[in-house]
Write a protein that holds these residues in place. Structure first.
Motif, mmCIF file in Angstrom:
data_model
loop_
_atom_site.group_PDB
_atom_site.id
_atom_site.type_symbol
_atom_site.label_atom_id
_atom_site.label_comp_id
_atom_site.label_asym_id
_atom_site.label_seq_id
_atom_site.Cartn_x
_atom_site.Cartn_y
_atom_site.Cartn_z
ATOM 1 N N PRO A 1 1.107 -1.092 -0.073
ATOM 2 C CA PRO A 1 0.086 -0.066 0.043
ATOM 3 C C PRO A 1 1.147 1.262 -0.013
ATOM 4 O O PRO A 1 1.996 1.102 0.316
ATOM 5 N N PRO A 2 0.366 2.510 -0.416
ATOM 6 C CA PRO A 2 -1.165 2.664 -0.669
ATOM 7 C C PRO A 2 -1.605 2.405 -1.843
ATOM 8 O O PRO A 2 -2.874 2.257 -1.914
ATOM 9 N N ILE A 3 -1.012 2.130 -2.960
ATOM 10 C CA ILE A 3 -1.476 2.443 -4.462
ATOM 11 C C ILE A 3 -1.802 0.897 -4.705
ATOM 12 O O ILE A 3 -2.594 0.567 -5.216
ATOM 13 N N MET A 4 -0.562 -0.138 -4.838
ATOM 14 C CA MET A 4 -0.562 -1.543 -4.889
ATOM 15 C C MET A 4 -0.889 -1.749 -6.492
ATOM 16 O O MET A 4 -0.676 -2.890 -6.873
ATOM 17 N N GLY A 5 -1.449 -0.768 -7.458
ATOM 18 C CA GLY A 5 -1.795 -1.302 -8.758
ATOM 19 C C GLY A 5 -3.302 -1.318 -8.756
ATOM 20 O O GLY A 5 -4.166 -1.574 -7.954
ATOM 21 N N ALA A 6 -3.555 -1.547 -10.075
ATOM 22 C CA ALA A 6 -5.002 -1.668 -10.404
ATOM 23 C C ALA A 6 -5.718 -2.977 -10.061
ATOM 24 O O ALA A 6 -6.906 -2.745 -9.593
ATOM 25 N N ALA A 7 -5.054 -4.172 -10.049
ATOM 26 C CA ALA A 7 -5.654 -5.210 -9.576
ATOM 27 C C ALA A 7 -6.324 -5.171 -7.809
ATOM 28 O O ALA A 7 -7.475 -5.593 -7.721
ATOM 29 N N ALA A 8 -5.695 -4.242 -7.134
ATOM 30 C CA ALA A 8 -6.265 -3.957 -5.913
ATOM 31 C C ALA A 8 -7.503 -3.433 -5.681
ATOM 32 O O ALA A 8 -8.390 -3.530 -5.098
ATOM 33 N N PHE A 9 -7.856 -2.461 -6.871
ATOM 34 C CA PHE A 9 -8.912 -1.557 -6.940
ATOM 35 C C PHE A 9 -9.852 -2.375 -7.295
ATOM 36 O O PHE A 9 -11.224 -2.322 -7.078
ATOM 37 N N VAL A 10 -9.691 -3.390 -8.391
ATOM 38 C CA VAL A 10 -10.634 -4.277 -8.716
ATOM 39 C C VAL A 10 -11.120 -4.936 -7.834
ATOM 40 O O VAL A 10 -12.223 -5.564 -7.722
ATOM 41 N N MET A 11 -10.225 -5.549 -6.966
ATOM 42 C CA MET A 11 -10.612 -6.585 -5.728
ATOM 43 C C MET A 11 -11.440 -5.756 -4.795
ATOM 44 O O MET A 11 -12.462 -6.583 -4.274
ATOM 45 N N ALA A 12 -11.402 -4.539 -4.367
ATOM 46 C CA ALA A 12 -12.448 -3.724 -3.811
ATOM 47 C C ALA A 12 -13.689 -3.868 -4.484
ATOM 48 O O ALA A 12 -14.704 -3.962 -3.774
ATOM 49 N N GLU A 13 -13.572 -3.839 -5.783
ATOM 50 C CA GLU A 13 -15.037 -3.573 -6.409
ATOM 51 C C GLU A 13 -15.645 -5.117 -6.408
ATOM 52 O O GLU A 13 -16.784 -5.373 -5.957
ATOM 53 N N TYR A 14 -14.733 -6.098 -6.499
ATOM 54 C CA TYR A 14 -15.420 -7.510 -6.499
ATOM 55 C C TYR A 14 -15.983 -7.973 -5.236
ATOM 56 O O TYR A 14 -16.890 -8.604 -5.136
ATOM 57 N N THR A 15 -15.102 -7.403 -4.212
ATOM 58 C CA THR A 15 -15.621 -8.018 -2.907
ATOM 59 C C THR A 15 -16.387 -7.191 -2.170
ATOM 60 O O THR A 15 -17.237 -7.603 -0.983
ATOM 61 N N GLY A 16 -16.495 -5.823 -2.499
ATOM 62 C CA GLY A 16 -17.447 -5.113 -1.961
ATOM 63 C C GLY A 16 -16.769 -4.383 -0.584
ATOM 64 O O GLY A 16 -17.390 -3.680 0.228
ATOM 65 N N VAL A 17 -15.463 -4.625 -0.516
ATOM 66 C CA VAL A 17 -14.707 -4.268 0.473
ATOM 67 C C VAL A 17 -14.004 -2.792 0.373
ATOM 68 O O VAL A 17 -13.509 -2.721 -0.603
ATOM 69 N N PRO A 18 -14.316 -1.823 1.033
ATOM 70 C CA PRO A 18 -13.607 -0.407 0.803
ATOM 71 C C PRO A 18 -12.075 -0.469 0.653
ATOM 72 O O PRO A 18 -11.295 -1.360 1.007
ATOM 73 N N TYR A 19 -11.653 0.141 -0.581
ATOM 74 C CA TYR A 19 -10.187 -0.017 -0.601
ATOM 75 C C TYR A 19 -9.404 0.167 0.360
ATOM 76 O O TYR A 19 -8.201 -0.534 0.412
ATOM 77 N N ILE A 20 -9.674 1.228 0.963
ATOM 78 C CA ILE A 20 -8.696 1.561 2.173
ATOM 79 C C ILE A 20 -8.692 0.345 3.173
ATOM 80 O O ILE A 20 -7.570 -0.035 3.831
ATOM 81 N N GLU A 21 -9.803 -0.549 3.220
ATOM 82 C CA GLU A 21 -9.523 -1.703 4.267
ATOM 83 C C GLU A 21 -8.916 -2.762 3.557
ATOM 84 O O GLU A 21 -8.016 -3.522 3.980
ATOM 85 N N VAL A 22 -8.915 -3.017 2.096
ATOM 86 C CA VAL A 22 -7.997 -3.920 1.235
ATOM 87 C C VAL A 22 -6.556 -3.530 1.583
ATOM 88 O O VAL A 22 -5.828 -4.488 1.748
ATOM 89 N N ALA A 23 -6.244 -2.206 1.444
ATOM 90 C CA ALA A 23 -4.832 -1.664 1.618
ATOM 91 C C ALA A 23 -4.344 -2.012 3.045
ATOM 92 O O ALA A 23 -3.209 -2.290 3.299
ATOM 93 N N ALA A 24 -5.211 -1.666 3.866
ATOM 94 C CA ALA A 24 -4.983 -2.001 5.531
ATOM 95 C C ALA A 24 -4.502 -3.635 5.758
ATOM 96 O O ALA A 24 -3.651 -3.814 6.093
ATOM 97 N N TYR A 25 -5.258 -4.332 5.169
ATOM 98 C CA TYR A 25 -5.015 -5.776 5.131
ATOM 99 C C TYR A 25 -3.891 -6.040 4.627
ATOM 100 O O TYR A 25 -3.207 -7.076 5.024
ATOM 101 N N ALA A 26 -3.384 -5.587 3.329
ATOM 102 C CA ALA A 26 -2.578 -5.902 2.699
ATOM 103 C C ALA A 26 -1.125 -5.462 3.289
ATOM 104 O O ALA A 26 -0.061 -5.820 3.203
ATOM 105 N N LEU A 27 -0.974 -4.563 4.224
ATOM 106 C CA LEU A 27 0.084 -3.897 4.780
ATOM 107 C C LEU A 27 0.980 -4.497 5.493
ATOM 108 O O LEU A 27 2.027 -4.591 5.517
#
Length: 661
Positions: free
Chosen positions: A301-327
């Protein structure tokens, strides 16, 4: 291009950039004998890219076309840019009347259709006309051809197969088959609705991704790339193995901004690899380190690339939570890569760079530390609830304002145009990959293949989690070979992630499992794109470099399993249990690094390597007794090595054979 010569007793860390690296600069200023027609073509391409960039920024601030029209217009413009800049034959200038000109004209026609057919086309959903079917076919074929030109044959063939599977599915046996669909249904699914070409990957590309690529282009123009390089060397250059550690840090920092491992390796590799070789690392090891760092930046994080943003859309989890989980996994990954490098330096008896040859850390922070502010702005805005798109827009404004602070970073009007153009043109392969992934995902959803594959994988694994994880790991690596991360992730999330959730794996963990293996397929033989790029820079054997990339980046292949089996990495449980779980996981990875490298504080004996392997296996799981036994194996080895660490006779020397690692 990077300079690595020493001047006045200091290592020169200056990255030299081409003075004119955008079409608009070349078209206006480059006196290299271009014909007027070539300059005009480049100028028109630049105008299209800049206009699209301005629209994307406006869309982030105030909105724009309705969803289908926005995505169709966006995709059509990128098809125009693709066929204007990528020839039907690799390495050639586009210009063939039939193979370049016809796709370009058809792309322009699609753009006109996207402008003028809405909203009528949306009202024809479920009753598409023959003309709709023709337009859909042209769009699909152009996207597949665009994928072939920008990404390669593998993904183009895959997209073509999944499109054909809609019609030939009844020929497949068992759960791999389906009842078949009409051409009208295909047109609805892949073209008229937002479930196919214009699905989530294109939505993310047309809103968040493109904005962050423009942001990255502006960041590089203001000197942030140079700052990251100097920061990394000032921080780690003195440590044993410092140049390699600095390579990991600088490449990781740049990759998290660019979101593209292969592109980052091409940018930083010419600088970091010669420095590593100069202090005594083999060229194979140097290429492997750069490949792992560049590819691994996509999980940071914080940007991680396009796939992480797509993941946020697919899972319905806000991107900031996806980034926090990945940290936390990202920190573990880069820590272990640093440990591997340190062990390698210890084994070869290498030292760091003298302090008087490096930038002064505090002076650098005072002079250039403000350049990191835009990344902090992104994090803060997303934490307080801003969308990634809106956070990126404000961060872009901050970059522009910061560029005014000093004369050397100040952006001229031409530099602004060049950055806008570069951000768009850098996105062409990724957008083509997103559109191709949309064809694949739409076909999988329409035919029910994703659910069928999930049932098949669960049955083949006997309903046991570990065999299923191994199956999906292999599938993820194979499907990810030779493809951008976003394409690999979309396919895997559509086909494989559901199988893991069926066995009780949390949704976000399941998606991260395939996400990580999709990323690290870029350093996995035999099609290790990023490793092959760095091998070319290092002058090493590509296959040997990719194999050693596996050794350096082995944490990337263990972390997904740890996320599944060690809930403390998801910060689940009490504070003491989380701290203990994270500590034992890190020690387990360190033990495995010692086993792989055959060295910790000194070279390891055979019995020590066996004990380290056992300790690694015991420590990566979340069980108290296995952790205690693993610690009981690891700590005595560490104490034994600590007591004998000052025996220089036990250390290796740098081998003359540059291929020996």
């Amino acid at each position: 291009m990077a300079k690595t010569n020493a001047e006045n007793g200091k290592i020169d860390l200056t990255i030299e950039e081409e003075r004119m690296n955008s079409s608009i600069e070349k078209a206006l200023y480059n006196p290299d004998g271009w014909s007027i027609w070539k300059r005009l073509r480049q100028f028109l391409i630049a105008i299209i890219a800049i206009t699209l960039a301005v629209y994307v920024i406006y869309y982030a601030a105030a909105g724009g076309f309705p969803a289908w029209q926005h995505r169709a217009v966006f995709t059509s413009i990128f098809l125009i840019l693709c066929f204007s800049t990528f020839s039907y034959r690799k390495g050639k200038e586009p210009g063939h009347v039939l193979f370049d000109g016809v796709p370009l004209v058809l792309s322009i026609a699609l753009l006109g259709h996207a402008f003028f057919s809405y909203p009528e086309i949306a009202l024809r959903q479920g009753a598409s006309t023959f003309f709709d079917q023709i337009v859909a076919t042209v769009m699909i074929l152009l996207v597949i051809e665009g994928v072939r030109r920008t990404i390669g044959h593998a993904m183009a063939i895959l997209a073509l197969f999944f499109w054909a599977y809609i019609f030939i599915g009844p020929m497949f046996p068992g759960i791999l088959g389906h009842q078949g669909f009409s051409y009208s249904r295909m047109t609805d699914a892949l073209f008229i609705t937002t479930n196919g070409i214009f699905s989530d990957p294109i939505y993310v590309a047309s809103t968040v991704l493109i904005l962050f690529l423009i942001f990255a282009a502006f960041m590089m123009r203001t000197g942030v790339g140079q700052f990251f390089i100097e920061f990394a060397f000032a921080l780690t250059g003195r440590i044993r193995g410092g140049p390699a550690l600095a390579s990991v840090l600088s490449s990781g920092l740049l990759a998290t901004v660019s979101g593209n491992g292969a592109a980052n390796a091409s940018m930083t590799g010419p600088f970091t690899i010669p420095l590593m070789k100069r202090v005594g690392y083999t060229k194979t090891f140097s290429g492997a380190v750069e490949a792992v760092a560049s590819q691994g930046g996509q999980i940071m994080p914080p940007i991680m690339g396009a796939a992480a943003f797509v993941m946020a859309e697919y899972t319905g989890v806000p991107y900031i939570e996806v980034a926090a989980y990945a940290l936390l996994p990202a920190i573990l990954f880069f820590t272990v890569v640093g440990v591997v490098i340190y062990f390698q330096a210890q084994r070869l008896g290498l030292q760091g760079i003298p302090g008087d040859q490096l930038p002064n850390f505090w002076s650098l922070i005072v002079r250039k530390g403000y350049l990191i502010l835009p990344l902090i702005i992104i994090i803060v805005l997303m934490v307080i609830g801003y969308s990634p798109m809106r956070a990126g827009m404000w961060a872009l404004l901050v970059v522009f304002l910061l560029s005014l602070v000093k004369k050397e970073s100040r952006l001229s009007v031409m530099s602004i145009f060049a950055a806008l153009e570069k951000g768009i043109r850098n996105a062409v392969p990724t957008v083509m990959a997103c559109a191709g992934a949309g064809i694949i995902a739409g076909s999988v959803i329409m035919t029910g293949l994703g659910m069928g594959f999930s049932r098949f994988a669960v049955e083949l694994s006997g309903g046991q989690l570990l065999p299923l994880l191994l199956l999906i790991m292999v599938a993820s690596i194979i499907l990810g070979m030779g493809m951008p991360t976003v394409s690999a992730y979309v396919i895997l999330a559509t086909v494989a992630a559901g199988a893991l959730t069926q066995l009780g794996v949390p949704v976000l963990v399941a998606h991260f499992f395939v996400f990580y293996f999709g990323i690290f397929s870029g350093i996995t033989p035999p099609v290790a794109i990023t490793s092959f790029i760095t091998a070319g820079i290092a002058g090493s054997n590509p296959l040997r470099t990719s194999v050693y990339s596996l050794r350096v980046g082995m944490a990337g292949f263990i972390l997904p399993y740890m996320l599944v089996y060690n809930p403390t990495l998801s910060l689940e449980g009490s504070v003491p249990s989380v701290i203990f779980g994270i500590t034992t996981a890190l020690l387990g990875l360190v033990a495995f690094a010692g086993f792989i490298e055959g060295c910790m504080l000194k070279r390891t004996a055979v019995w020590e390597r066996v004990a380290l392997a056992a300790a690694a296996v015991l420590l990566v799981t979340d069980h108290l007794w296995s952790d205690l036994i693993g610690l009981g194996l690891l700590l005595p080895i560490f104490i034994y090595q600590w007591r004998g660490r000052d025996k220089p006779s036990e250390m290796g020397t740098v081998k003359k054979d540059q291929h020996s690692v």
